[in-house]
Design an enzyme around this catalytic site. Structure first.
Site, PDB file in Angstrom:
ATOM      1  N   SER A  43      -6.217   8.066   2.637  1.00  0.00           N
ATOM      2  CA  SER A  43      -6.733   7.844   3.990  1.00  0.00           C
ATOM      3  C   SER A  43      -6.665   9.111   4.848  1.00  0.00           C
ATOM      4  O   SER A  43      -6.865   9.049   6.062  1.00  0.00           O
ATOM      5  CB  SER A  43      -5.959   6.708   4.672  1.00  0.00           C
ATOM      6  OG  SER A  43      -4.573   6.902   4.570  1.00  0.00           O
ATOM      7  N   GLU A  61      -1.476  -4.835   3.236  1.00  0.00           N
ATOM      8  CA  GLU A  61      -2.172  -5.344   2.049  1.00  0.00           C
ATOM      9  C   GLU A  61      -1.409  -6.509   1.424  1.00  0.00           C
ATOM     10  O   GLU A  61      -2.004  -7.503   1.000  1.00  0.00           O
ATOM     11  CB  GLU A  61      -2.352  -4.226   1.015  1.00  0.00           C
ATOM     12  CG  GLU A  61      -3.137  -4.698  -0.207  1.00  0.00           C
ATOM     13  CD  GLU A  61      -3.215  -3.660  -1.315  1.00  0.00           C
ATOM     14  OE1 GLU A  61      -3.224  -4.062  -2.496  1.00  0.00           O
ATOM     15  OE2 GLU A  61      -3.257  -2.454  -1.005  1.00  0.00           O
ATOM     16  N   CYS A 116      -5.504   0.844  -7.886  1.00  0.00           N
ATOM     17  CA  CYS A 116      -6.880   1.313  -7.796  1.00  0.00           C
ATOM     18  C   CYS A 116      -7.059   2.694  -8.413  1.00  0.00           C
ATOM     19  O   CYS A 116      -6.110   3.461  -8.582  1.00  0.00           O
ATOM     20  CB  CYS A 116      -7.352   1.289  -6.342  1.00  0.00           C
ATOM     21  SG  CYS A 116      -6.841   2.700  -5.371  1.00  0.00           S
ATOM     22  N   HIS A 136      -4.653   3.903   7.296  1.00  0.00           N
ATOM     23  CA  HIS A 136      -3.394   4.448   7.790  1.00  0.00           C
ATOM     24  C   HIS A 136      -3.487   5.962   7.978  1.00  0.00           C
ATOM     25  O   HIS A 136      -3.028   6.748   7.152  1.00  0.00           O
ATOM     26  CB  HIS A 136      -2.255   4.113   6.823  1.00  0.00           C
ATOM     27  CG  HIS A 136      -1.757   2.709   6.969  1.00  0.00           C
ATOM     28  ND1 HIS A 136      -1.127   2.019   5.957  1.00  0.00           N
ATOM     29  CD2 HIS A 136      -1.802   1.859   8.025  1.00  0.00           C
ATOM     30  CE1 HIS A 136      -0.807   0.806   6.388  1.00  0.00           C
ATOM     31  NE2 HIS A 136      -1.214   0.693   7.638  1.00  0.00           N
ATOM     32  N   CYS A 196     -11.209  -3.340   1.465  1.00  0.00           N
ATOM     33  CA  CYS A 196     -11.612  -2.597   0.259  1.00  0.00           C
ATOM     34  C   CYS A 196     -11.944  -3.596  -0.849  1.00  0.00           C
ATOM     35  O   CYS A 196     -11.169  -4.521  -1.111  1.00  0.00           O
ATOM     36  CB  CYS A 196     -10.485  -1.676  -0.189  1.00  0.00           C
ATOM     37  SG  CYS A 196     -10.819  -0.857  -1.774  1.00  0.00           S
TER      38      CYS A 196
END
Length: 322
Positions: A279, A138, A207, A52, A108
């Site tokens: 990103s 996602e 994450c 993104h 990912c």
């Protein structure tokens, strides 16, 4: 606000958050498109934005990447088709296989981990709850790992009160990887209170990059007059960074580049925090610092809260070239 004449600029201390910007999953996804272009030549089709960020997408377009929303926009072709870092539903992979497309999965690995967790829970007879934001790629991809209706989306604590299951002893939850740590913890706490037997991830789903970037902002935001988050409005982790900064007491603006800066917010500030979503490339951070240097006499200090050394291998179809 006009640029000040040389020698009359007000002083501004910039605290650069570290870590910031690209994470290992984003680097892998971008590298996958560039390696595919090098190996197969253009065009290389990419389903959804690879990450993104408008700057990244436009840069890859200029090299021959063609971005599509759905596979039916792609003609019959031998060209590779890359799935974005956010992951895709199983139906998308099945459609690519049925059409005999050369599909390369740049999901990912930390998102893939969540996919596998959800599938394992379901195979063990548990109803799966997904903590995340409706419509985010996602979330769509994670829900699409299981049959329709098998995953229940939980967006807020209010959603939990409305939940009702015939078997409350066979529940499990997973989370979107880019959530606010504070928000997700509140929801998970409420979930475990409502359903004491619910099974959670063996290891935190949010994450490392999301965790580290939020921690740096939490340290910097209380000490500055304002914060700029470099990132796209449709980037979940960038939006969460803005929220974290504001909760810590600093007015925060999310911008994609220097042209979006609202200078009226920054007129009399003496200190500024700058971070970037996972990103957002570093070139945009440098561009924004240059814009402030035109208007202020800046001094820069980096505030580091973690060292990142994570890297992920390229998709197997592209490793030989690497």
């Amino acid at each position: 606000m006009n640029a000040q004449p040389r020698g009359m600029k007000p002083p501004l201390k910039i605290l650069l958050c570290s870590p910031r910007g690209f994470c290992a999953g984003v680097v892998r996804a971008i590298d996958a498109v560039e390696r595919a272009l090098a190996k197969y030549g253009p065009p290389v089709y990419v389903r959804h934005e690879i990450v993104h960020n408008r700057y990244v997408v436009e840069s890859l377009k200029s090299k021959g990447a063609v971005f599509v929303e759905e596979l039916d926009e792609i003609p019959s072709t031998d060209a590779p088709v890359i799935f974005s870092a956010h992951g895709v539903a199983k139906s998308v992979s099945a459609e690519a296989q049925e059409r005999k497309l050369l599909a390369i999965d740049a999901t990912c690995p930390l998102v893939t981990k969540v996919h596998r967790e959800a599938e394992i829970h379901w195979k063990r007879g548990r109803r799966v709850l997904l903590v995340g934001h409706s419509g985010h790629p996602e979330v769509v991809g994670t829900m699409g790992q299981l049959p329709e209706g098998a995953v229940v989306l939980v967006e807020s604590i209010d959603d939990i009160q409305a939940l009702s299951f015939t078997d409350e002893n066979n529940l499990a939850y997973v989370t979107q990887t880019t959530l606010s740590l504070d928000d997700s913890q509140e929801i998970v706490t409420a979930l475990t209170k409502r359903f004491p037997g619910i099974v959670g991830p063996h290891k935190e789903d949010i994450c490392y990059a999301t965790t580290n970037r939020q921690a740096a902002v939490k340290q910097v935001a209380p000490t500055v007059d304002a914060v700029i988050v470099v990132g796209s409005p449709n980037s979940s982790n960038s939006q969460r960074l803005r929220e974290v900064a504001e909760r810590a007491g600093a007015p925060a603006q999310l911008v994609q580049g220097k042209r979006e800066i609202d200078w009226s917010i920054f007129g009399s500030i003496g200190s500024l925090g700058i971070t970037a979503g996972a990103s957002a490339p570093e070139v945009l951070v440098e561009e924004i610092m240059d814009a402030f240097a035109e208007r202020y006499d800046i001094s820069v200090e980096t505030v580091s809260t973690a060292d990142e050394s994570v890297s992920f291998p390229l998709p197997k179809e592209l490793r030989a070239l690497a």
